[in-house]
Design a protein around this motif. Structure first.
Motif: not given
Length: 128
Positions: A18-19, A21-22, A26
């Motif tokens: 998830i991090v 992908q974030r 961004l």
């Protein structure tokens, strides 16, 4: 206990995914924002150029309009200006006589009742 440990490892991997992908999203957003800013600069320049062109055209149109107005309404000959001056002087002279009548406070003005007499007065003033 091993199941809790396995679940902790799975959640940790999920968190890392998830991090990552974030971070990727961004980065994509920053890239897109940079691209949009690059596109806006020439667009703003074109808008500024169009605004200047429109202002210039507006000034030209106003100048042409003034030129046409002076061509369509030349200065009247001195005779016409003199007649106009006499007309307005006559109007100003008769205003007090007619004002009270038009306000309903006085009878019909004397001396203007006879149209021939009024015409003779006007002719006399024009000759002067």
């Amino acid at each position: 206990m091993t199941s809790l440990f396995a679940q902790e490892i799975r959640l940790s991997k999920r968190h890392e995914d998830i991090v990552s992908q974030r971070l990727m999203l961004l980065q994509q957003m920053e890239n897109k924002l940079g691209d949009q800013n690059k596109e806006k600069t020439p667009q703003m320049q074109r808008a500024e150029t169009a605004l200047q062109r429109n202002l210039s055209l507006l000034k030209d149109i106003e100048a042409a309009e003034k030129s046409l107005q002076t061509q369509n309404h030349p200065v009247p000959p001195p005779e016409v200006a003199s007649l106009e001056t006499l007309y307005w002087a006559s109007v100003e002279e008769y205003i007090p006589k007619w004002e009270q009548f038009l306000l309903g406070r006085a009878p019909y003005p004397i001396g203007v009742e006879n149209p021939n007499e009024a015409e003779a007065t006007i002719q006399k003033e024009v000759r002067q």
